[in-house]
Design a protein around this motif. Structure first.
Motif, PDB file in Angstrom:
ATOM      1  N   GLN A  19       1.097   5.308   9.678  1.00 37.40           N
ATOM      2  CA  GLN A  19       0.416   6.529  10.195  1.00 37.40           C
ATOM      3  C   GLN A  19      -0.035   7.447   9.148  1.00 37.40           C
ATOM      4  OE1 GLN A  19       0.334   7.308  13.597  1.00 37.40           O
ATOM      5  NE2 GLN A  19       0.827   5.096  13.581  1.00 37.40           N
ATOM      6  N   CYS A  20       0.303   7.379   7.921  1.00 38.59           N
ATOM      7  CA  CYS A  20      -0.211   8.548   6.807  1.00 38.59           C
ATOM      8  C   CYS A  20      -1.456   8.141   5.976  1.00 38.59           C
ATOM      9  CB  CYS A  20       1.083   8.975   5.947  1.00 38.59           C
ATOM     10  SG  CYS A  20       1.453   7.627   4.890  1.00 38.59           S
ATOM     11  N   TYR A  21      -1.686   6.803   6.074  1.00 37.70           N
ATOM     12  CA  TYR A  21      -2.749   6.178   5.051  1.00 37.70           C
ATOM     13  C   TYR A  21      -2.435   6.592   3.692  1.00 37.70           C
ATOM     14  CZ  TYR A  21      -5.311   5.508   9.437  1.00 37.70           C
ATOM     15  OH  TYR A  21      -5.324   4.997  10.729  1.00 37.70           O
ATOM     16  N   ASP A  22      -1.353   6.864   3.026  1.00 44.49           N
ATOM     17  CA  ASP A  22      -0.923   7.000   1.636  1.00 44.49           C
ATOM     18  C   ASP A  22      -0.988   5.590   0.921  1.00 44.49           C
ATOM     19  OD1 ASP A  22      -1.155   9.784   1.355  1.00 44.49           O
ATOM     20  OD2 ASP A  22       0.890  10.177   0.999  1.00 44.49           O
ATOM     21  N   CYS A  23      -0.898   4.574   1.703  1.00 45.47           N
ATOM     22  CA  CYS A  23      -0.525   3.176   1.025  1.00 45.47           C
ATOM     23  C   CYS A  23      -1.703   2.475   0.982  1.00 45.47           C
ATOM     24  CB  CYS A  23       0.381   2.618   1.599  1.00 45.47           C
ATOM     25  SG  CYS A  23       0.112   1.958   3.434  1.00 45.47           S
ATOM     26  N   LEU A  24      -2.765   3.098   1.259  1.00 45.90           N
ATOM     27  CA  LEU A  24      -3.954   2.192   1.007  1.00 45.90           C
ATOM     28  C   LEU A  24      -4.632   1.594  -0.070  1.00 45.90           C
ATOM     29  CD1 LEU A  24      -6.764   4.570   2.692  1.00 45.90           C
ATOM     30  CD2 LEU A  24      -5.642   2.805   3.858  1.00 45.90           C
ATOM     31  N   ALA A  25      -4.704   0.017   0.004  1.00 42.94           N
ATOM     32  CA  ALA A  25      -5.093  -0.634  -1.309  1.00 42.94           C
ATOM     33  C   ALA A  25      -6.317  -1.658  -1.032  1.00 42.94           C
ATOM     34  CB  ALA A  25      -3.638  -1.633  -1.528  1.00 42.94           C
ATOM     35  N   THR A  26      -6.700  -2.102  -1.985  1.00 37.77           N
ATOM     36  CA  THR A  26      -7.807  -3.101  -1.643  1.00 37.77           C
ATOM     37  C   THR A  26      -7.039  -4.356  -1.980  1.00 37.77           C
ATOM     38  OG1 THR A  26      -9.394  -1.630  -2.629  1.00 37.77           O
ATOM     39  CG2 THR A  26     -10.199  -4.025  -2.688  1.00 37.77           C
ATOM     40  N   VAL A  27      -7.410  -5.244  -0.797  1.00 45.79           N
ATOM     41  CA  VAL A  27      -6.632  -6.505  -0.561  1.00 45.79           C
ATOM     42  C   VAL A  27      -7.729  -7.454  -0.558  1.00 45.79           C
ATOM     43  CG1 VAL A  27      -5.000  -7.985   0.566  1.00 45.79           C
ATOM     44  CG2 VAL A  27      -4.781  -5.603   0.357  1.00 45.79           C
ATOM     45  N   ASN A  28      -7.823  -8.547  -1.347  1.00 47.23           N
ATOM     46  CA  ASN A  28      -8.849  -9.577  -1.361  1.00 47.23           C
ATOM     47  C   ASN A  28     -10.347  -8.903  -1.432  1.00 47.23           C
ATOM     48  OD1 ASN A  28      -6.871 -11.563  -1.574  1.00 47.23           O
ATOM     49  ND2 ASN A  28      -6.599 -11.563   0.712  1.00 47.23           N
ATOM     50  N   GLY A  29     -10.486  -7.647  -1.879  1.00 51.62           N
ATOM     51  CA  GLY A  29     -11.871  -7.367  -1.945  1.00 51.62           C
ATOM     52  C   GLY A  29     -12.388  -6.388  -0.979  1.00 51.62           C
ATOM     53  N   PRO A  35     -11.365  -2.784   0.800  1.00 50.31           N
ATOM     54  CA  PRO A  35     -10.668  -1.736   0.668  1.00 50.31           C
ATOM     55  C   PRO A  35      -9.827  -0.982   1.904  1.00 50.31           C
ATOM     56  CG  PRO A  35     -13.100  -1.296   0.905  1.00 50.31           C
ATOM     57  CD  PRO A  35     -12.785  -2.686   0.878  1.00 50.31           C
ATOM     58  N   ASN A  36      -9.351   0.101   1.899  1.00 48.73           N
ATOM     59  CA  ASN A  36      -8.764   0.770   2.888  1.00 48.73           C
ATOM     60  C   ASN A  36      -7.691  -0.093   3.825  1.00 48.73           C
ATOM     61  OD1 ASN A  36     -10.068   2.993   1.998  1.00 48.73           O
ATOM     62  ND2 ASN A  36     -11.815   2.292   3.109  1.00 48.73           N
ATOM     63  N   ARG A  37      -6.988  -0.952   3.190  1.00 51.29           N
ATOM     64  CA  ARG A  37      -5.966  -1.739   3.875  1.00 51.29           C
ATOM     65  C   ARG A  37      -4.547  -1.258   3.780  1.00 51.29           C
ATOM     66  NH1 ARG A  37      -7.550  -5.288   7.398  1.00 51.29           N
ATOM     67  NH2 ARG A  37      -5.561  -6.323   6.670  1.00 51.29           N
ATOM     68  N   ARG A  38      -3.993  -0.782   4.854  1.00 51.89           N
ATOM     69  CA  ARG A  38      -2.827  -0.103   4.785  1.00 51.89           C
ATOM     70  C   ARG A  38      -1.568  -1.020   4.331  1.00 51.89           C
ATOM     71  NH1 ARG A  38      -2.902   2.880  10.449  1.00 51.89           N
ATOM     72  NH2 ARG A  38      -4.151   1.146  10.923  1.00 51.89           N
ATOM     73  N   ALA A  39      -1.100  -1.054   2.869  1.00 52.50           N
ATOM     74  CA  ALA A  39      -0.121  -1.908   2.630  1.00 52.50           C
ATOM     75  C   ALA A  39       1.169  -2.011   3.242  1.00 52.50           C
ATOM     76  CB  ALA A  39      -0.098  -1.442   1.119  1.00 52.50           C
ATOM     77  N   CYS A  40       1.509  -0.948   4.065  1.00 54.98           N
ATOM     78  CA  CYS A  40       2.561  -1.035   4.656  1.00 54.98           C
ATOM     79  C   CYS A  40       2.714  -1.987   5.874  1.00 54.98           C
ATOM     80  CB  CYS A  40       3.298   0.505   5.153  1.00 54.98           C
ATOM     81  SG  CYS A  40       2.297   1.144   6.375  1.00 54.98           S
ATOM     82  N   LEU A  41       1.432  -2.228   6.376  1.00 55.92           N
ATOM     83  CA  LEU A  41       1.282  -3.210   7.609  1.00 55.92           C
ATOM     84  C   LEU A  41       0.653  -4.376   7.250  1.00 55.92           C
ATOM     85  CD1 LEU A  41      -0.372  -0.478   9.806  1.00 55.92           C
ATOM     86  CD2 LEU A  41       1.817  -1.163   9.840  1.00 55.92           C
ATOM     87  N   VAL A  42      -0.091  -4.535   6.090  1.00 57.45           N
ATOM     88  CA  VAL A  42      -0.448  -5.855   5.790  1.00 57.45           C
ATOM     89  C   VAL A  42       0.583  -6.913   5.028  1.00 57.45           C
ATOM     90  CG1 VAL A  42      -2.264  -7.116   4.241  1.00 57.45           C
ATOM     91  CG2 VAL A  42      -2.945  -4.813   5.434  1.00 57.45           C
ATOM     92  N   THR A  43       0.708  -8.043   5.859  1.00 60.20           N
ATOM     93  CA  THR A  43       1.714  -9.109   5.290  1.00 60.20           C
ATOM     94  C   THR A  43       1.153  -9.753   4.111  1.00 60.20           C
ATOM     95  OG1 THR A  43       2.286  -9.498   7.630  1.00 60.20           O
ATOM     96  CG2 THR A  43       3.060 -11.064   6.056  1.00 60.20           C
ATOM     97  N   ALA A  44       1.865  -9.755   2.990  1.00 56.51           N
ATOM     98  CA  ALA A  44       1.430 -10.569   1.886  1.00 56.51           C
ATOM     99  C   ALA A  44       1.410 -11.974   2.036  1.00 56.51           C
ATOM    100  CB  ALA A  44       2.648 -10.334   0.582  1.00 56.51           C
ATOM    101  N   ARG A  45       0.561 -12.430   1.619  1.00 54.98           N
ATOM    102  CA  ARG A  45      -0.050 -13.973   1.616  1.00 54.98           C
ATOM    103  C   ARG A  45       0.067 -14.580   0.339  1.00 54.98           C
ATOM    104  NH1 ARG A  45      -3.314 -12.638   6.861  1.00 54.98           N
ATOM    105  NH2 ARG A  45      -1.685 -12.962   8.347  1.00 54.98           N
ATOM    106  N   PRO A  46       0.352 -15.736   0.324  1.00 57.33           N
ATOM    107  CA  PRO A  46       0.091 -16.498  -1.127  1.00 57.33           C
ATOM    108  C   PRO A  46      -1.414 -16.382  -1.837  1.00 57.33           C
ATOM    109  CG  PRO A  46       1.231 -17.947   0.366  1.00 57.33           C
ATOM    110  CD  PRO A  46       0.800 -16.803   1.338  1.00 57.33           C
ATOM    111  N   GLY A  47      -1.432 -16.141  -3.050  1.00 53.47           N
ATOM    112  CA  GLY A  47      -2.841 -16.148  -3.450  1.00 53.47           C
ATOM    113  C   GLY A  47      -3.407 -14.817  -3.243  1.00 53.47           C
TER     114      GLY A  47
END
Length: 108
Positions: free
Chosen positions: A68-78, A80-92
């Protein structure tokens, strides 16, 4: 609310123990468990911030943990703006610190 004695925190978040895999954060190899969010995997590695604010460049990481807060934004596999608390980590996965709005250097 108490946790039944036969359940662990890993059970509650859907992570499976014993089958960890690797991903990178800013070029550093880290491990995660299946079903674990990127934010949880970063926390497990002792990393508490993976974004800087647009104004002032202040560090940010997970705050609400529910997307809800968007503080955890990260760039994932190029991307940007992916919410790290909602994105499931994947191998690689290649996760990088996001600076500002996350669009620097992107062709838009």
């Amino acid at each position: 609310m108490s946790i039944p004695p036969d359940r662990t925190p890993a059970d509650l978040v859907g992570a499976a123990t014993g089958s960890s895999f690797e991903f990178t954060f800013d070029g550093r190899t880290l491990t995660a468990l299946p079903g674990q969010s990127i934010a949880a995997a970063l926390w497990s590695a002792g990393i508490l911030a993976w974004r800087t604010t647009r104004v002032g460049g202040r560090p940010r990481g997970a705050f609400c943990g529910i997307g809800q807060c968007y503080d955890c934004l990260a760039t994932v596999n190029g991307r940007p703006n992916r919410r790290a608390c909602l994105v499931t980590a994947r191998p690689g996965d290649a996760v990088t610190t996001q600076e500002g709005h996350g669009h620097a250097g992107l062709d838009t």
